[in-house]
Design a protein around this motif. Structure first.
Motif, PDB file in Angstrom:
ATOM      1  N   TYR A 138       0.705  -1.140   0.007  1.00 13.24           N
ATOM      2  CA  TYR A 138       0.226   0.065  -0.031  1.00 13.24           C
ATOM      3  C   TYR A 138       1.010   1.210  -0.057  1.00 13.24           C
ATOM      4  CZ  TYR A 138      -3.802  -3.090   1.563  1.00 13.24           C
ATOM      5  OH  TYR A 138      -4.835  -4.157   1.481  1.00 13.24           O
ATOM      6  N   GLU A 139       0.555   2.242  -0.524  1.00 10.49           N
ATOM      7  CA  GLU A 139       0.937   3.479  -0.491  1.00 10.49           C
ATOM      8  C   GLU A 139      -0.065   4.687  -0.035  1.00 10.49           C
ATOM      9  OE1 GLU A 139       3.205   6.700  -3.578  1.00 10.49           O
ATOM     10  OE2 GLU A 139       3.250   4.583  -3.955  1.00 10.49           O
ATOM     11  N   ILE A 140       0.174   5.275   1.239  1.00 11.32           N
ATOM     12  CA  ILE A 140      -0.830   6.028   1.943  1.00 11.32           C
ATOM     13  C   ILE A 140      -0.248   7.733   1.953  1.00 11.32           C
ATOM     14  CG2 ILE A 140      -2.332   6.570   3.891  1.00 11.32           C
ATOM     15  CD1 ILE A 140      -0.261   3.613   3.850  1.00 11.32           C
ATOM     16  N   THR A 173       4.559  10.332   2.810  1.00 12.74           N
ATOM     17  CA  THR A 173       4.015   9.433   1.901  1.00 12.74           C
ATOM     18  C   THR A 173       4.517   7.921   2.880  1.00 12.74           C
ATOM     19  OG1 THR A 173       3.945  10.434   0.088  1.00 12.74           O
ATOM     20  CG2 THR A 173       4.202   8.217  -0.109  1.00 12.74           C
ATOM     21  N   GLU A 187      -7.723  -1.773   4.742  1.00 18.33           N
ATOM     22  CA  GLU A 187      -8.205  -0.963   3.788  1.00 18.33           C
ATOM     23  C   GLU A 187      -9.439  -0.306   4.288  1.00 18.33           C
ATOM     24  OE1 GLU A 187      -8.956  -3.551   0.235  1.00 18.33           O
ATOM     25  OE2 GLU A 187      -6.752  -3.915   0.121  1.00 18.33           O
ATOM     26  N   PHE A 190      -8.172   2.594   6.279  1.00 23.32           N
ATOM     27  CA  PHE A 190      -7.968   3.761   5.052  1.00 23.32           C
ATOM     28  C   PHE A 190      -8.981   4.507   4.613  1.00 23.32           C
ATOM     29  CE2 PHE A 190      -3.461   1.354   4.089  1.00 23.32           C
ATOM     30  CZ  PHE A 190      -2.900   1.946   5.243  1.00 23.32           C
ATOM     31  N   LYS A 194      -9.901   8.491   4.698  1.00 21.43           N
ATOM     32  CA  LYS A 194      -9.817   9.086   3.418  1.00 21.43           C
ATOM     33  C   LYS A 194     -11.254   9.999   3.243  1.00 21.43           C
ATOM     34  CE  LYS A 194     -10.080   8.815  -1.739  1.00 21.43           C
ATOM     35  NZ  LYS A 194     -10.117   7.712  -2.921  1.00 21.43           N
ATOM     36  N   TRP A 202      -5.005   6.701  -0.694  1.00 26.24           N
ATOM     37  CA  TRP A 202      -4.282   5.627  -0.412  1.00 26.24           C
ATOM     38  C   TRP A 202      -4.466   4.848  -1.778  1.00 26.24           C
ATOM     39  CZ3 TRP A 202      -6.267   0.705  -0.408  1.00 26.24           C
ATOM     40  CH2 TRP A 202      -7.969   0.661  -0.475  1.00 26.24           C
TER      41      TRP A 202
END
Length: 206
Positions: A138-140, A173, A187, A190, A194, A202
């Motif tokens: 993942y990238e957040i 990040t 998820e 996240f 968001k 994300w």
């Protein structure tokens, strides 16, 4: 979902002699079929003077692919016992190639099965094994005041150390690899963050 699996701890080459024939077991870490096939070609080329380069591999963390070859030995006497040695240790992401230099004494069907199985087992034992977890990347993106909260979430699901990195700019990040067992709940969190604008966004990453 069980996301744990085992693969060799290291690559090894071991030798076993059976009635003057030399059996060389090459244990390789391969994580897909393309890599396994390339290693087979390389070892077979290196030992092109050998009588046989028999092999078996098992790759994949969730969906496992298994193949083997007797490379000219009587059917079922080489590749299958090599694969059997892999399965007994419950390994994946592993290729075992057993090279045979014939010593002049025929071993018979039973003898070949035992010799190839023994060579593969000794090689796998020398390699050892490690337990790992299948993960999703993942990238957040987030403001600075969310960093500690995100880190606490990731800490609760075994996602620290080498499985997490941060880059600092206008926003922070975080790149991470979360165990599959935790991916659904992560998820969901996240997405909630968001939607409430606590993080910028994300995505899943390779």
């Amino acid at each position: 979902m069980n996301d744990q699996y085992c693969e060799p701890a290291r690559e090894t080459v071991t030798e076993t002699k059976v009635r003057k024939s030399l059996f060389i077991a090459h244990v390789c870490i391969c994580r897909d079929e393309t890599e396994a096939r390339e290693r087979i070609r390389g070892i077979s080329s290196e030992h092109r003077q050998a009588n046989h380069n028999c092999w078996a591999y098992r790759v994949g963390t969730l969906k496992r692919e298994e193949y083997f070859s007797d490379d000219g030995e009587p059917a079922g006497t080489a590749g299958k016992p090599i694969l059997g040695a892999i399965l007994r240790q419950e390994l994946t992401n592993v290729l075992v190639v057993v090279t045979r230099y014939f010593g002049g004494i025929k071993l018979g069907v039973r003898g070949l099965i035992e010799a190839y199985g023994k060579a593969a087992s000794e090689g796998i034992t020398a390699s050892g094994k490690i337990s790992l977890r299948a993960r999703t990347g993942y990238e957040i993106w987030m403001p600075y005041d969310m960093v500690k909260l995100v880190e606490r979430l990731l800490d609760t699901c075994d996602t620290g150390g080498d499985f997490r990195s941060s880059e600092y700019g206008e926003y922070v990040t975080v790149k991470c690899a979360v165990p599959l067992e935790c991916s659904e709940s992560v998820e969901k969190t996240f997405e909630e963050w968001k939607n409430s604008r606590r993080i910028n966004g994300w995505k899943k990453a390779g």
